[in-house]
Design an enzyme around this catalytic site. Structure first.
Site, PDB file in Angstrom:
ATOM      1  N   ARG A   1       2.731  11.716  -7.963  1.00 38.94           N
ATOM      2  CA  ARG A   1       3.730  12.733  -8.260  1.00 38.94           C
ATOM      3  C   ARG A   1       5.131  12.168  -8.053  1.00 38.94           C
ATOM      4  O   ARG A   1       5.367  11.379  -7.119  1.00 38.94           O
ATOM      5  CB  ARG A   1       3.545  13.959  -7.340  1.00 38.94           C
TER       6      ARG A   1
ATOM      7  N   LYS B   1      -2.889  28.117  -4.100  1.00 37.58           N
ATOM      8  CA  LYS B   1      -2.416  28.166  -5.480  1.00 37.58           C
ATOM      9  C   LYS B   1      -3.360  28.949  -6.390  1.00 37.58           C
ATOM     10  O   LYS B   1      -3.247  28.862  -7.609  1.00 37.58           O
ATOM     11  CB  LYS B   1      -2.261  26.744  -6.019  1.00 37.58           C
TER      12      LYS B   1
ATOM     13  N   PRO C   1       3.076  26.124 -10.455  1.00 36.26           N
ATOM     14  CA  PRO C   1       3.387  27.196  -9.506  1.00 36.26           C
ATOM     15  C   PRO C   1       2.790  26.904  -8.129  1.00 36.26           C
ATOM     16  O   PRO C   1       1.604  26.611  -8.014  1.00 36.26           O
ATOM     17  CB  PRO C   1       2.736  28.425 -10.152  1.00 36.26           C
ATOM     18  N   GLU C   2       3.628  26.951  -7.116  1.00 37.66           N
ATOM     19  CA  GLU C   2       3.168  26.682  -5.757  1.00 37.66           C
ATOM     20  C   GLU C   2       2.880  27.990  -5.032  1.00 37.66           C
ATOM     21  O   GLU C   2       2.991  29.074  -5.611  1.00 37.66           O
ATOM     22  CB  GLU C   2       4.221  25.841  -5.031  1.00 37.66           C
TER      23      GLU C   2
END
Length: 346
Positions: A309, A50, A2-3
């Site tokens: 990533r 976050k 979740p950003e």
């Protein structure tokens, strides 16, 4: 993971419960005992990047009427929650951030990201803050539980088990899934690095982007872009037409400005969509081709020794910038002057 926009949505969901007492608890958490929340009052909620922070007080810490001002009425908190749904300005850039931090928790001038002094039990202070980090799949559900969307590896349709469930005196409940929780003191945050804060500092962000390292590394650095995650990284680089491995020091100031504009615009529009329960449509993230029809390239990118990533980019829409080394090593072409027409040949 979740950003920032998703965590802001969680904050929006929790806010209406501020001012209510926990009357029943449950959950599978081993690090925190759900029973420790019994009879506590949810007094405040803050968000930074976050991370989400929830403040709880016991009956003893809520003084009798007349000794000090009572907790803010629940109706006022509900109004603040509704205010977060205000219509955003051009390009969705205007957002509400009235509850970023409480007045008694001043923000230091240092460069610390959102953090608390963690622990397994409430801190021995007047304020007990629960810090929540949502990992890859964390979420908060209100007045309902998450249901299985597909069978697990064993073929069972078992619903996810919440880490923590808090039932409140007002009749509703919150269910927390797949999140890391720890008790701490008053949160110490730097709103100037939060991409969804009205205090976000544009100059500091541009200085960070101009470093001599790939911009895709800088964007994920929470010290400079708190709340920015892998989806935002991929989308803003594509929309700005910048290759992920382009060194910030080789990009012109106008291109860095354009990239930062995309960060703020995309993040704010994503938050608006979250608050209005609208899906976010991506142009490059997890796509096989870009909107122009070009084949997308995918690779895990990250600093040496750091987290890598998955990154998607279009080699045609986001051409590779020449590195500083290649620019400095480029041969210098000298023009040989043409012989003067008045010079006689020997």
């Amino acid at each position: 993971m979740p950003e920032g926009p998703s965590v802001r949505k969680f904050h929006h969901l929790v806010t209406p419960f501020v001012g209510q007492q926990v009357v029943k608890t449950g959950g599978s958490s081993k690090k925190l005992n759900p029973a420790d929340f019994q009879s506590l009052w949810l007094q405040d909620t803050q968000v930074h990047g976050k991370k989400l922070f929830l403040r709880f007080d016991s009956d003893e810490e809520i003084e009798l009427p007349g000794s000090r001002s009572p907790p803010e009425p629940l109706q006022k908190r509900k109004k603040e929650a509704r205010d977060q749904k205000q219509v955003l300005g051009p390009k969705c850039r205007k957002i509400s951030d009235t509850s970023l931090r409480s007045p008694e928790c001043p923000v230091p001038s240092g460069d610390s990201s959102g953090s608390c002094v963690g622990g397994d039990a409430p801190a021995n202070s007047a304020e007990k803050w629960l810090q929540l980090s949502f990992g890859m799949f964390g979420s908060i559900w209100v007045n309902e539980f998450s249901r299985a969307k597909k069978a697990n590896k064993r073929g069972d349709w078992r619903d996810p088990i919440p880490r923590l469930v808090l039932h409140f005196g007002g009749g509703g409940f919150l269910a927390f899934y797949n999140c890391q929780m720890s008790w701490g003191s008053c949160p110490v945050v730097t709103p100037t690095s939060d991409i969804l804060s009205e205090h976000f500092h544009r100059g500091q962000a541009l200085e960070a982007l101009g470093q001599a390292q790939p911009v895709c590394y800088t964007l994920l650095d929470q010290r400079h872009f708190s709340g920015l995650g892998n989806i935002i990284k991929n989308e803003v680089l594509f929309r700005a037409g910048i290759h992920p491995l382009s060194l910030g020091s080789t990009l012109s100031p106008p291109r860095l400005e354009a990239l930062l504009d995309q960060v703020l615009d995309f993040s704010a529009c994503w938050l608006q969509g979250k608050l209005q329960s609208q899906p976010q449509h991506t142009q490059i993230y997890q796509k096989e081709s870009c909107p122009a029809g070009h084949r997308v390239q995918k690779e895990a990118l990250g600093p040496a020794g750091g987290l890598k990533r998955l990154t998607w980019w279009c080699p045609q829409c986001q051409p590779q910038e020449p590195s500083e080394e290649s620019l400095s090593d480029a041969p210098i072409k000298l023009q040989t002057p043409s012989p003067s027409p008045h010079t006689s040949a020997l």
